[in-house]
Design a protein around this motif. Sequence first.
Motif, mmCIF file in Angstrom:
data_model
loop_
_atom_site.group_PDB
_atom_site.id
_atom_site.type_symbol
_atom_site.label_atom_id
_atom_site.label_comp_id
_atom_site.label_asym_id
_atom_site.label_seq_id
_atom_site.Cartn_x
_atom_site.Cartn_y
_atom_site.Cartn_z
ATOM 1 N N VAL A 177 0.830 -1.210 0.000
ATOM 2 C CA VAL A 177 0.000 0.000 0.000
ATOM 3 C C VAL A 177 0.862 1.257 0.000
ATOM 4 N N PRO A 178 1.841 1.390 0.915
ATOM 5 C CA PRO A 178 2.686 2.592 0.832
ATOM 6 C C PRO A 178 3.646 2.586 -0.356
ATOM 7 N N ARG A 179 4.096 1.411 -0.783
ATOM 8 C CA ARG A 179 5.047 1.361 -1.896
ATOM 9 C C ARG A 179 4.442 1.968 -3.151
ATOM 10 N N TYR A 180 3.161 1.698 -3.393
ATOM 11 C CA TYR A 180 2.530 2.193 -4.608
ATOM 12 C C TYR A 180 1.691 3.443 -4.360
ATOM 13 N N TRP A 262 1.473 3.755 -12.154
ATOM 14 C CA TRP A 262 2.080 2.470 -11.802
ATOM 15 C C TRP A 262 1.538 1.382 -12.716
ATOM 16 N N SER A 263 2.426 0.539 -13.204
ATOM 17 C CA SER A 263 2.045 -0.630 -13.998
ATOM 18 C C SER A 263 2.716 -1.851 -13.375
ATOM 19 N N ILE A 298 0.105 -13.886 -2.567
ATOM 20 C CA ILE A 298 -0.074 -12.963 -3.685
ATOM 21 C C ILE A 298 1.227 -12.726 -4.455
ATOM 22 N N SER A 299 2.141 -11.948 -3.917
ATOM 23 C CA SER A 299 3.456 -11.763 -4.537
ATOM 24 C C SER A 299 4.463 -11.534 -3.427
ATOM 25 N N CYS A 300 5.717 -11.875 -3.694
ATOM 26 C CA CYS A 300 6.705 -11.792 -2.611
ATOM 27 C C CYS A 300 8.069 -11.303 -3.080
ATOM 28 N N THR A 301 8.246 -11.062 -4.393
ATOM 29 C CA THR A 301 9.463 -10.415 -4.879
ATOM 30 C C THR A 301 9.073 -9.318 -5.853
ATOM 31 N N GLU A 302 10.007 -8.390 -6.069
ATOM 32 C CA GLU A 302 9.702 -7.235 -6.919
ATOM 33 C C GLU A 302 10.951 -6.777 -7.642
ATOM 34 N N PRO A 325 13.204 -10.372 -2.610
ATOM 35 C CA PRO A 325 12.003 -10.581 -1.783
ATOM 36 C C PRO A 325 11.592 -9.348 -0.988
ATOM 37 N N TYR A 326 10.324 -9.349 -0.581
ATOM 38 C CA TYR A 326 9.765 -8.315 0.288
ATOM 39 C C TYR A 326 10.374 -8.418 1.692
#
Length: 508
Positions: A177-180, A262-263, A298-302, A325-326
């Motif tokens: 939430v804060p990242r995006y 953001w995409s 959901i997702s754990c790396t970026e 990873p997050y």
Amino acid sequence: MERTLHQWFAGSVARFGDRVALEAGGARHTYAELDDLAARLAARILGACPGRRPARVGLYAARDTLAYAGYLAVQRIGATAVPLNPAMPQARNLAVAGAAGLDVVLADAARAPLPPFPSPVLAVALDDLGGDRAEPLTPPDGVDGLAYVLFTSGSTGTPKGVPLRHRSVSAYLSHVVPRYGLGPGDRTSQTFDLTFDLSVFDMFATWGGGATLVVPSRYDLLKPVAFVARERLTHWFSVPSVVSLALRLRRLAPGSMPSLRWSLFCGEPLTLRQADAWRAAAPGSVLENLYGPTELTISCTEYRLPADRARWPRTPNGTVPIGLPYPGVRHAVLDADGRPAAEGELCLRGVQRFPGYADPAVNEGRFVAFDGERAVPAEAAGVMPDDLWYRTGDRVAWRDGVLVHLGRLDQQVKVSGHRVELGEVEAALRARPGVVEAVVLALPGADGELELEAACTGTDLDPVALVKGVAEVLPGYMVPRSVSVLGELPLNANGKVDRRALATTLRT
């Protein structure tokens, strides 16, 4: 602070009650209005289970206000949500409902006749809810309770139940939430069906920040660029195959999505070519590639692509790296002997890891204990301890300090972002009359996207009838494009099916 999914939504109701939370099917609902609908639906669910609070509630609705208010209603009473997809074959929904052990199914009355679910069915219409409201109830186990259970493709032919805890989802939301920068005034896409774990980001990252969730119609999903432009979306999240669709339709004109900031892409490998085309169409957008199995929430790396195109990475397979990873997620890359390596299987643990499959028997072989030097198989009994590592089955490599996804170690593939066990499709084919052997391959189509192709042996087999038969029991993305009937399957020197030779046969 750890919160339940209901508490994430309730926080925005308190702060942004008069802001629009949802736009779906031509209707707009503020946070206060959506909360009221959820409270009245929650009262109906509790009324359908007199004398007890339901533990697991099935949700048979999709892509309309009832689906989203219903999901919130389940969270409001502290129950576990089990989404069911009306677009999937009845047999699939019945199998999931049976395996989930549902106390009740909340269903859209407009979708009658409804499947013969093994649990009581509460069929409702939003215009006939009544005025009773249910007050929020804390899950019996608090944030350690299950927020939802999703069913993914299983190699035995039976879907695998993946339960996720509120604690895991809360840790995930606290990061994204804060990242995006999600907040009032932002408008986010909702491209994923509720049976797909990425939909949890769509809903609760949006609502956790006070933004507006904009739901495309099925028609809009075929024209994503026009949808983004018309609805002035600020945040986009989908599988990369959407980019390929837009490219085929020649819709990705430079600068055609100026509103996007953001995409985000996840669910299958994102190629550098896809990323380049999307970036050109949304030049003001930051583009990130995400990775994560359902088992890691959901997702754990970026990985964020640099703004300067000249600084983009070069990878051996032409895909965007999956990054790192997050916070709260630990990773290890292990070789076939379970030792740390520069290339091997990705194993993960941490706060986002699930507690083990709904059927404990499925845990066998999926977890390891790792002391930093060598991993050893863990006993698969009951809830899996938090210090164990989950084996993703994904092959990765270190390149320039980040992880690159190189493919699967097993027979699991991604088709249009959906996880597919080829063994489940093979099992469905073998169940058809006259089929002796069945092999399913995922092969690149003319546009580079994976397609399922099947080969069968047996007597009196009709390829068209086989495809239709599989379509009766499996979702569309799991149905082979075609079935070839062969006299025998090619074998290698070890007597196993030679899949490489078979692929050549199917493509000639």
